[in-house]
Write an enzyme that holds these catalytic residues in place. Structure first.
Site, PDB file in Angstrom:
ATOM      1  N   TRP A  23       0.862  -1.149   0.012  1.00 33.78           N
ATOM      2  CA  TRP A  23       0.022  -0.036  -0.044  1.00 33.78           C
ATOM      3  C   TRP A  23       0.753   1.205  -0.050  1.00 33.78           C
ATOM      4  O   TRP A  23       1.851   1.504   0.603  1.00 33.78           O
ATOM      5  CB  TRP A  23      -1.021   0.157   1.108  1.00 33.78           C
ATOM      6  CG  TRP A  23      -1.897   1.174   1.369  1.00 33.78           C
ATOM      7  CD1 TRP A  23      -2.768   1.547   0.260  1.00 33.78           C
ATOM      8  CD2 TRP A  23      -2.097   1.945   2.369  1.00 33.78           C
ATOM      9  NE1 TRP A  23      -3.415   2.641   0.780  1.00 33.78           N
ATOM     10  CE2 TRP A  23      -3.079   2.960   2.060  1.00 33.78           C
ATOM     11  CE3 TRP A  23      -1.549   2.028   3.707  1.00 33.78           C
ATOM     12  CZ2 TRP A  23      -3.407   4.096   2.860  1.00 33.78           C
ATOM     13  CZ3 TRP A  23      -1.831   3.210   4.590  1.00 33.78           C
ATOM     14  CH2 TRP A  23      -3.049   4.253   4.164  1.00 33.78           C
ATOM     15  N   TYR A  56      -4.767  -0.636  -4.657  1.00 34.80           N
ATOM     16  CA  TYR A  56      -3.385   0.011  -4.492  1.00 34.80           C
ATOM     17  C   TYR A  56      -2.869   0.559  -5.818  1.00 34.80           C
ATOM     18  O   TYR A  56      -2.559  -0.162  -6.685  1.00 34.80           O
ATOM     19  CB  TYR A  56      -2.459  -1.052  -3.764  1.00 34.80           C
ATOM     20  CG  TYR A  56      -2.813  -1.656  -2.278  1.00 34.80           C
ATOM     21  CD1 TYR A  56      -3.920  -0.964  -1.560  1.00 34.80           C
ATOM     22  CD2 TYR A  56      -2.331  -2.501  -1.807  1.00 34.80           C
ATOM     23  CE1 TYR A  56      -4.302  -1.350  -0.706  1.00 34.80           C
ATOM     24  CE2 TYR A  56      -2.594  -2.881  -0.493  1.00 34.80           C
ATOM     25  CZ  TYR A  56      -3.730  -2.317   0.141  1.00 34.80           C
ATOM     26  OH  TYR A  56      -4.018  -2.782   1.516  1.00 34.80           O
ATOM     27  N   TRP A 212      -2.843  -4.720   9.715  1.00 37.82           N
ATOM     28  CA  TRP A 212      -2.228  -3.611   9.061  1.00 37.82           C
ATOM     29  C   TRP A 212      -1.760  -2.172   9.881  1.00 37.82           C
ATOM     30  O   TRP A 212      -2.270  -2.526  11.121  1.00 37.82           O
ATOM     31  CB  TRP A 212      -2.977  -3.284   7.788  1.00 37.82           C
ATOM     32  CG  TRP A 212      -4.464  -2.725   8.038  1.00 37.82           C
ATOM     33  CD1 TRP A 212      -5.481  -3.572   8.112  1.00 37.82           C
ATOM     34  CD2 TRP A 212      -4.858  -1.290   8.048  1.00 37.82           C
ATOM     35  NE1 TRP A 212      -6.686  -2.837   8.102  1.00 37.82           N
ATOM     36  CE2 TRP A 212      -6.283  -1.507   8.151  1.00 37.82           C
ATOM     37  CE3 TRP A 212      -4.418  -0.271   8.074  1.00 37.82           C
ATOM     38  CZ2 TRP A 212      -7.092  -0.362   8.196  1.00 37.82           C
ATOM     39  CZ3 TRP A 212      -5.007   0.971   8.308  1.00 37.82           C
ATOM     40  CH2 TRP A 212      -6.469   0.915   8.346  1.00 37.82           C
ATOM     41  N   PRO A 214       0.976  -1.549  11.612  1.00 42.03           N
ATOM     42  CA  PRO A 214       1.444  -1.572  12.877  1.00 42.03           C
ATOM     43  C   PRO A 214       2.167  -0.633  13.473  1.00 42.03           C
ATOM     44  O   PRO A 214       2.297  -0.348  14.515  1.00 42.03           O
ATOM     45  CB  PRO A 214       2.583  -2.889  12.852  1.00 42.03           C
ATOM     46  CG  PRO A 214       2.878  -2.740  11.330  1.00 42.03           C
ATOM     47  CD  PRO A 214       1.572  -2.388  10.475  1.00 42.03           C
ATOM     48  N   GLY A 291       5.039  -2.350   6.339  1.00 43.52           N
ATOM     49  CA  GLY A 291       5.172  -1.358   5.181  1.00 43.52           C
ATOM     50  C   GLY A 291       6.354  -0.597   5.285  1.00 43.52           C
ATOM     51  O   GLY A 291       6.908  -0.436   6.233  1.00 43.52           O
ATOM     52  N   GLU A 300      15.151  -2.498   9.848  1.00 45.55           N
ATOM     53  CA  GLU A 300      14.840  -2.141  11.181  1.00 45.55           C
ATOM     54  C   GLU A 300      13.837  -3.057  11.593  1.00 45.55           C
ATOM     55  O   GLU A 300      13.747  -3.728  12.711  1.00 45.55           O
ATOM     56  CB  GLU A 300      14.589  -0.660  11.123  1.00 45.55           C
ATOM     57  CG  GLU A 300      14.434  -0.284  12.963  1.00 45.55           C
ATOM     58  CD  GLU A 300      14.341   1.516  12.730  1.00 45.55           C
ATOM     59  OE1 GLU A 300      14.165   1.947  11.756  1.00 45.55           O
ATOM     60  OE2 GLU A 300      14.264   1.577  13.959  1.00 45.55           O
TER      61      GLU A 300
END
Ligand code: NDP
Length: 328
Positions: A23, A56, A212, A214, A291, A300
């Site tokens: 997305w 998307y 989704w 997070p 994402g 990370e």
């Protein structure tokens, strides 16, 4: 960092506890080379689920992902790929969106072509559609499953009552029922997953969750506490609604972020890692969809797996005390 795999609800499907979605980024914010590097980084770390949707970048996110998957040489059995139907792609006419049989079937065929695969592992109804009888959608999804074009179907941001109704109809008519839901879940958005869906997890057919945002679109990195940095999501054209929401309406949440950063530092980690690990700590979460607009972010965030053992009940209680008052 060793990837964990979890069953998607009560299904036999194993999804990586961290997955990766397209997305905003694929076909829009980032170039195709960066998209490829991101997918390769994810896959090399054991990520086996890639999330996408017809809406998307008006279908372009699927085109970009499909091309990368096709050229990757990865065995089809080694990854799980999704699409979602509701918002439509480039055609914006009356039957170009929603959950009618016509659009559900046509959107599936279009997603298969764009992703260059012969089945979707997961196919979601991206929102409830008040203009289509639920039974029509359940039958259309069932037929796609029977035809082998879809392996598992589910919902995204449906209310518990709507999911229960779909299950009831599926049982009554002996049809494949929805087995997973894709809800927003993060330190600031948790009521639906923790409370509203509570009665759905252990009753047949169970409920897997592919959660989704997070990081609440980046709010939970701390990057928006001193304004909007250039080249961040909130500067992407077309996302002005998100920018307004995060910079204005979410002020109480932004105010909590510095204290969360301080806890992350105590643990010798970063807030993005802590926020992702917090989602993983909930066993109802089958997979956390990450994402990222650049590989450094993805690397990370994947490090959240190493932090998981440090999320003791005491630490979780401290995080609750800080974040719950600002959460929805
Ligand atoms: P996040 O909340 O984690 O936000 C990801 C964005 O935050 C990145 O694109 C990046 O944006 C920024 N970011 C990520 N990591 C870092 C970091 N370490 N440091 C600084 N900035 C960082 O997840 P998404 O909102 O992207 O959601 C994940 C996936 O979930 C989506 O790709 C999609 O597949 C799915 N989804 C599903 C929805 C649904 O309705 N079913 C709705 C929304 C998402 P930037 O660098 O541009 O600031």
């Amino acid at each position: 960092m060793t990837m964990l795999y979890r069953r998607l609800g009560r299904t036999g499907l194993q999804v990586s506890a961290l997955s990766f979605g397209a997305w905003v980024t694929f076909g829009n914010q980032i170039g195709d080379d960066t998209a490829r590097e991101l997918l390769e980084t994810a896959y090399a770390s054991g990520v086996n689920f890639f999330d996408n949707a017809e809406g998307y970048a008006d279908g372009q996110a699927e085109v970009v992902m499909g091309r990368i998957l096709k050229n990757s040489g990865w065995a089809r059995s080694s990854y799980v790929v999704s699409s979602k139907v509701f918002f439509g792609d480039t055609y914006k006419g009356p039957n170009g969106r929603g959950l009618s049989r016509k659009h559900v079937v046509e959107a599936c065929h279009a997603a298969l072509a764009r992703l260059q695969v012969d089945h979707l592992d997961l196919y979601f109804c991206h929102r409830p559609d008040p203009d289509t009888p639920i039974l029509e959608t359940v039958r259309a999804m069932h037929d796609l499953v029977v035809q082998g074009k879809v392996l598992y179907w589910g919902t995204s941001e449906w209310g518990a009552a709507e999911i229960l109704e779909a299950r009831r109809l599926a049982e009554k008519h002996n049809l494949h029922a929805p087995v997973m839901e894709q809800p927003q879940y993060n330190l600031f958005h948790r009521r639906r997953v923790e409370q509203e869906y509570a009665l759905l997890y252990d009753t047949e057919p169970g409920l897997g969750t592919t959660i989704w945002s997070p990081l609440a679109s980046g709010l939970l990195t701390g990057k928006y506490n001193d304004g909007v940095p250039p080249e961040s999501r909130l500067t992407v054209k077309g996302l002005e609604w998100l920018r307004n929401r995060i910079t204005a309406e979410q002020k109480p949440k932004l105010d909590v972020v510095p204290a969360l950063v301080a806890i992350a530092h105590e643990l010798d980690t970063t807030l993005p890692r802590l926020a992702v690990a917090w989602c993983l700590a909930n066993p109802r979460v089958s997979t956390v969809i990450l994402g990222a607009s650049r590989p450094t972010q993805l690397r990370e965030n994947l490090g959240a797996l190493d932090l998981l053992p440090k999320l003791t009940p005491e630490l979780l209680a401290r995080l609750d005390a800080l974040a719950l008052p600002a959460a929805t």
